[in-house]
Design an enzyme around this catalytic site. Structure first.
Site, PDB file in Angstrom:
ATOM      1  N   ARG A   1       0.298  -1.269  -0.114  1.00  0.00           N
ATOM      2  CA  ARG A   1       0.042   0.264  -0.399  1.00  0.00           C
ATOM      3  C   ARG A   1       0.706   1.305  -0.123  1.00  0.00           C
ATOM      4  O   ARG A   1       0.026   2.455  -0.104  1.00  0.00           O
ATOM      5  CB  ARG A   1      -0.685  -0.560   1.390  1.00  0.00           C
ATOM      6  CG  ARG A   1      -2.137  -1.000   1.476  1.00  0.00           C
ATOM      7  CD  ARG A   1      -3.383  -0.724   2.079  1.00  0.00           C
ATOM      8  NE  ARG A   1      -4.166  -1.701   2.516  1.00  0.00           N
ATOM      9  CZ  ARG A   1      -4.120  -3.129   2.749  1.00  0.00           C
ATOM     10  NH1 ARG A   1      -2.631  -2.397   4.092  1.00  0.00           N
ATOM     11  NH2 ARG A   1      -4.555  -3.917   3.059  1.00  0.00           N
TER      12      ARG A   1
ATOM     13  N   LYS B   1       2.822  11.205 -11.218  1.00  0.00           N
ATOM     14  CA  LYS B   1       2.002  10.455 -11.734  1.00  0.00           C
ATOM     15  C   LYS B   1       1.959   9.167 -12.407  1.00  0.00           C
ATOM     16  O   LYS B   1       3.550   9.574 -12.550  1.00  0.00           O
ATOM     17  CB  LYS B   1       1.548  11.108 -12.969  1.00  0.00           C
ATOM     18  CG  LYS B   1       0.552  12.008 -13.575  1.00  0.00           C
ATOM     19  CD  LYS B   1      -0.019  11.512 -15.003  1.00  0.00           C
ATOM     20  CE  LYS B   1      -0.949  12.797 -15.433  1.00  0.00           C
ATOM     21  NZ  LYS B   1      -0.848  12.992 -16.943  1.00  0.00           N
TER      22      LYS B   1
ATOM     23  N   GLU C   1       8.131  17.893 -25.193  1.00  0.00           N
ATOM     24  CA  GLU C   1       8.003  17.797 -23.962  1.00  0.00           C
ATOM     25  C   GLU C   1       8.437  19.532 -23.770  1.00  0.00           C
ATOM     26  O   GLU C   1       7.219  20.033 -22.783  1.00  0.00           O
ATOM     27  CB  GLU C   1       7.934  17.047 -22.998  1.00  0.00           C
ATOM     28  CG  GLU C   1       7.190  15.384 -23.023  1.00  0.00           C
ATOM     29  CD  GLU C   1       6.081  14.925 -23.261  1.00  0.00           C
ATOM     30  OE1 GLU C   1       5.469  16.173 -23.288  1.00  0.00           O
ATOM     31  OE2 GLU C   1       5.807  14.220 -23.774  1.00  0.00           O
TER      32      GLU C   1
ATOM     33  N   LYS D   1       5.746  22.736 -14.901  1.00  0.00           N
ATOM     34  CA  LYS D   1       5.801  22.104 -14.678  1.00  0.00           C
ATOM     35  C   LYS D   1       5.241  21.199 -13.329  1.00  0.00           C
ATOM     36  O   LYS D   1       3.870  21.566 -12.365  1.00  0.00           O
ATOM     37  CB  LYS D   1       6.896  20.416 -15.218  1.00  0.00           C
ATOM     38  CG  LYS D   1       6.136  18.959 -14.354  1.00  0.00           C
ATOM     39  CD  LYS D   1       5.685  18.237 -15.507  1.00  0.00           C
ATOM     40  CE  LYS D   1       4.399  16.808 -15.158  1.00  0.00           C
ATOM     41  NZ  LYS D   1       4.333  16.126 -15.601  1.00  0.00           N
TER      42      LYS D   1
ATOM     43  N   GLU E   1      -4.330  15.960 -11.203  1.00  0.00           N
ATOM     44  CA  GLU E   1      -5.470  16.430 -12.767  1.00  0.00           C
ATOM     45  C   GLU E   1      -6.818  16.426 -12.522  1.00  0.00           C
ATOM     46  O   GLU E   1      -7.445  15.503 -13.356  1.00  0.00           O
ATOM     47  CB  GLU E   1      -4.654  15.320 -13.392  1.00  0.00           C
ATOM     48  CG  GLU E   1      -4.774  15.405 -14.809  1.00  0.00           C
ATOM     49  CD  GLU E   1      -4.238  14.723 -16.633  1.00  0.00           C
ATOM     50  OE1 GLU E   1      -3.458  14.240 -16.211  1.00  0.00           O
ATOM     51  OE2 GLU E   1      -5.396  14.755 -16.901  1.00  0.00           O
TER      52      GLU E   1
ATOM     53  N   ARG F   1      -4.187  21.001 -14.461  1.00  0.00           N
ATOM     54  CA  ARG F   1      -2.554  19.513 -15.039  1.00  0.00           C
ATOM     55  C   ARG F   1      -3.507  19.344 -16.490  1.00  0.00           C
ATOM     56  O   ARG F   1      -2.424  19.241 -16.854  1.00  0.00           O
ATOM     57  CB  ARG F   1      -2.945  18.663 -13.793  1.00  0.00           C
ATOM     58  CG  ARG F   1      -1.946  18.289 -13.836  1.00  0.00           C
ATOM     59  CD  ARG F   1      -1.063  17.253 -12.690  1.00  0.00           C
ATOM     60  NE  ARG F   1       0.148  16.119 -13.022  1.00  0.00           N
ATOM     61  CZ  ARG F   1       0.817  15.809 -12.566  1.00  0.00           C
ATOM     62  NH1 ARG F   1       0.259  15.834 -11.175  1.00  0.00           N
ATOM     63  NH2 ARG F   1       1.226  14.781 -12.583  1.00  0.00           N
TER      64      ARG F   1
ATOM     65  N   ASN G   1      -1.678  18.079 -21.339  1.00  0.00           N
ATOM     66  CA  ASN G   1      -1.633  16.903 -22.451  1.00  0.00           C
ATOM     67  C   ASN G   1      -1.868  17.780 -23.738  1.00  0.00           C
ATOM     68  O   ASN G   1      -2.858  17.031 -24.604  1.00  0.00           O
ATOM     69  CB  ASN G   1      -3.299  16.388 -21.977  1.00  0.00           C
ATOM     70  CG  ASN G   1      -2.815  15.545 -20.380  1.00  0.00           C
ATOM     71  OD1 ASN G   1      -2.294  15.211 -20.170  1.00  0.00           O
ATOM     72  ND2 ASN G   1      -3.885  15.530 -19.678  1.00  0.00           N
TER      73      ASN G   1
ATOM     74  N   HIS H   1      -1.162  15.197 -26.286  1.00  0.00           N
ATOM     75  CA  HIS H   1      -1.309  14.207 -25.716  1.00  0.00           C
ATOM     76  C   HIS H   1      -2.788  13.424 -26.568  1.00  0.00           C
ATOM     77  O   HIS H   1      -2.368  12.029 -26.330  1.00  0.00           O
ATOM     78  CB  HIS H   1      -0.903  13.630 -24.724  1.00  0.00           C
ATOM     79  CG  HIS H   1       0.369  14.631 -24.085  1.00  0.00           C
ATOM     80  ND1 HIS H   1       0.916  15.110 -24.137  1.00  0.00           N
ATOM     81  CD2 HIS H   1       1.129  13.405 -23.796  1.00  0.00           C
ATOM     82  CE1 HIS H   1       2.003  15.315 -23.967  1.00  0.00           C
ATOM     83  NE2 HIS H   1       2.509  14.418 -23.400  1.00  0.00           N
TER      84      HIS H   1
ATOM     85  N   HIS I   1      -1.710   9.963 -27.996  1.00  0.00           N
ATOM     86  CA  HIS I   1      -1.627   8.254 -27.257  1.00  0.00           C
ATOM     87  C   HIS I   1      -2.099   8.017 -28.944  1.00  0.00           C
ATOM     88  O   HIS I   1      -1.980   6.777 -28.743  1.00  0.00           O
ATOM     89  CB  HIS I   1      -2.219   8.871 -26.413  1.00  0.00           C
ATOM     90  CG  HIS I   1      -1.795   8.967 -25.092  1.00  0.00           C
ATOM     91  ND1 HIS I   1      -2.303   9.398 -24.168  1.00  0.00           N
ATOM     92  CD2 HIS I   1      -0.448   8.836 -25.032  1.00  0.00           C
ATOM     93  CE1 HIS I   1      -1.248   9.639 -23.262  1.00  0.00           C
ATOM     94  NE2 HIS I   1      -0.498   9.180 -23.742  1.00  0.00           N
TER      95      HIS I   1
ATOM     96  N   HIS J   1       6.939   8.325 -27.987  1.00  0.00           N
ATOM     97  CA  HIS J   1       6.124   9.054 -27.554  1.00  0.00           C
ATOM     98  C   HIS J   1       6.482  10.103 -27.588  1.00  0.00           C
ATOM     99  O   HIS J   1       5.247  10.812 -28.425  1.00  0.00           O
ATOM    100  CB  HIS J   1       6.553   8.758 -25.847  1.00  0.00           C
ATOM    101  CG  HIS J   1       5.024   9.666 -24.798  1.00  0.00           C
ATOM    102  ND1 HIS J   1       3.906   9.510 -24.904  1.00  0.00           N
ATOM    103  CD2 HIS J   1       5.360  11.062 -23.969  1.00  0.00           C
ATOM    104  CE1 HIS J   1       3.145  11.074 -24.208  1.00  0.00           C
ATOM    105  NE2 HIS J   1       3.952  11.172 -23.783  1.00  0.00           N
TER     106      HIS J   1
END
Lengths: 366, 366
Positions: free
Chosen positions: A124, A146, A188, A230, A240, A244, A248, A251, A255, A267
């Site tokens: 956990r 993330k 990026e 960032k 997000e 945030r 993207n 993206h 993606h 990517h």
């Protein structure tokens, strides 16, 4: 060189990003983090990065912690899955890792995301630190907590928010990055500038030759500027919910293209293309001018963006955007540019807008 | 009947526990949670619970949300693994679940833990609510946000802290609980009383016949008292850094026995045995008296604790405690009783203490 940047979560200090030459300064973190040398540490890396840096890192850690072990998996996005995570769980169980122990992600985005997710879910949640070795990881994936893996060919479908204890950037790792990886990381960087900082975008435009020659001072400043952008975005919105999402930019279609190409393109390469497509949509909606779009394309084109196949199935790409995490109640949260340096979140981008942008991209920019 | 109990996390309201007869009052939560009926809901349950309650729940949800689907897996602890989690991810992807959608865990501890973990990790976290249908889930597993699955025969090795949006207790579900499940749930009830509330322990002692006859008023009060204890503990320590470890009374040896018996005994049955063993160690260390121990055994013995096999391998059980999450730097954080109603965290319990307690248990109480 800049020294450090502190990132807060919910108003409290969460972790530092430090800027270093070499790995030696990891010592100062470890001495504070584990003063009694009571912890076990597992360095997680991929086959390529491990060949460059694993021994050096292990030698430093061994001096400061109770035990240092390593887990190395085959390089590349196809490794970012739950099977590899489960192999890592097994390794940690075999080595009797408990809640006080530490993982170190030594590598690019794949290593950081997978290690972070394992740290988020083993017992956990245990601590981990990010030691990014790619430009993409330096400027983007190592910061903000993330974590995740791909599932059933959907990118980052399974994951968690789990903050690192430290992001240790070693600018010397830029030396071992191949050209394609470096260029991919620039996607990026350019994205960050586009959503938040026109001056920084102009800096990238002016200094592209210096940056491409991997001048350490210029790269260090560039990484620092990206990290500030960032940091500011993730501090406002750590999980997000809203702000945030700006990160993207490029993206949603990026993606989808990454998936369409079976992850054979990097990517960042897909984000470059997705960013130009987002620029096209922004222009078509009257938000930015044709000149702005040309300016974006001019900067991006310095980084060897690969060609998409001429028989591209536009509708399949649109279909692949549907299972993206950025879909909200069937409406895509699409990031557009209101101007260069100002990203906005739009829910008004429909399939037709996307189709037209793919078409315009293929006709004019591929 | 009590109406509700609010649970805070880090000082802010996190979720309510509500007490109900039947499922109808789910409506009032759903009307507030999804006023525009824009959400998809997936009810996750096991084969046994689904046969009793799935249709009733789906009928209620369908009235309030955009779409209601269900995912049912075979009942029992062996289902609590990453394979079933991955089947659920696949279902959610097929049904186009996004970040706004909701999971409902309808069932006992296995269903709640697995659904919670899936909710914690699908798209880096979506909402879920707990609808416990077993006594164990009512009083323990549905509250506090601990989620997880077993891995490689280690209990709850993989997991996350993820708070539910609601815990909806329907006291009528006690009717469909078989005797063994009910008895097993009483283990966590007695454990709660032992660590925190002597008066409540005395209540359990005095009212055991009423409770065993499943008198709804008595059960409702008992569940409420347990929830208060658990709420207080998890509010002080949401991520089990310290105080929350008290809830693990009986669990270090209990989990080891559960594993030794290949999960053929129920969790609560093993916790009963582990609790008596913890009582024996507490007595041997001079913390509680022989009379206290007898009193604990007297209450526990009303709930048909199964016999352990006479050829029990004591050392193997000790070995199985080593990979428990409660191990800290090779030292077990063992929960002992300072008195009835006061649990304490001890790092002074060694293998010899545990061996002696197993031996005394087998000789006197098995």
């Amino acid at each position: 060189m800049n020294d450090r940047l502190s990132v807060n979560v919910n108003g409290s200090f969460a972790y530092d990003i430090t800027y270093n030459k070499g790995f030696d300064d990891l010592t100062s973190f470890l001495s504070k983090y584990d003063p009694e040398s009571g912890k076990k540490v597992c360095v997680v890396s991929d086959s390529k990065v491990a060949s460059f840096y694993l021994d050096a890192i292990l030698r430093i850690i061994e001096k400061h912690c109770r035990k240092a072990v390593s887990f190395v998996f085959p390089e590349g996005e196809p490794s970012k899955n739950l099977n590899v995570v489960q192999q890592l769980y097994t390794k940690l169980i075999e080595e009797h890792f408990d809640r006080r122990d530490l993982l170190i992600a030594l590598g690019g985005g794949v290593v950081g995301d997978l290690t972070g997710f394992t740290a988020a879910t083993y017992l956990r949640g245990i601590d981990f630190i990010q030691v990014p070795t790619s430009l993409l990881a330096d400027v983007d994936s190592s910061i903000g907590g993330k974590t995740g893996v791909d599932f059933d060919s959907y990118k980052n479908m399974v994951g968690a928010f789990h903050m690192p204890k430290l992001v240790f950037i070693n600018i010397d790792t830029m030396d071992t990055l191949d050209m394609r990886q470096f260029n991919s990381g620039m996607a990026e960087v350019i994205k960050s500038a586009l959503i938040r900082n026109k001056d920084f975008f102009d800096y990238l435009k002016t200094n592209s030759d210096l940056l491409k020659s991997r001048d350490k001072e210029a790269l260090g400043e560039m990484i620092y500027q990206c990290n500030i952008i960032k940091k500011n975005v993730v501090e406002i919105d750590p999980t997000e919910k809203k702000e945030r999402a700006l990160l993207n930019l490029g993206h949603t279609l990026g993606h989808a293209i990454e998936k369409y190409m079976n992850f054979e393109m990097l990517h960042g390469e897909c984000v470059f293309i997705g960013t130009v497509m987002a620029g096209i949509i922004s222009k078509n909606k009257g938000l930015i001018t044709k000149e702005d779009l040309n300016s974006i394309v001019e900067v991006i084109s310095k980084y060897d963006v690969p060609k998409l196949p001429s028989d591209l199935d536009y509708h399949k790409i649109i279909m692949y955007t549907k299972n993206d995490k950025k879909v909200i109640g069937n409406k895509i949260k699409f990031i557009l540019l209101n101007s260069i340096g100002e990203g906005i979140i739009s829910t008004d981008v429909n399939d037709e807008d996307m189709l037209l942008s793919i078409e315009e991209y293929m006709n004019n920019y591929n």
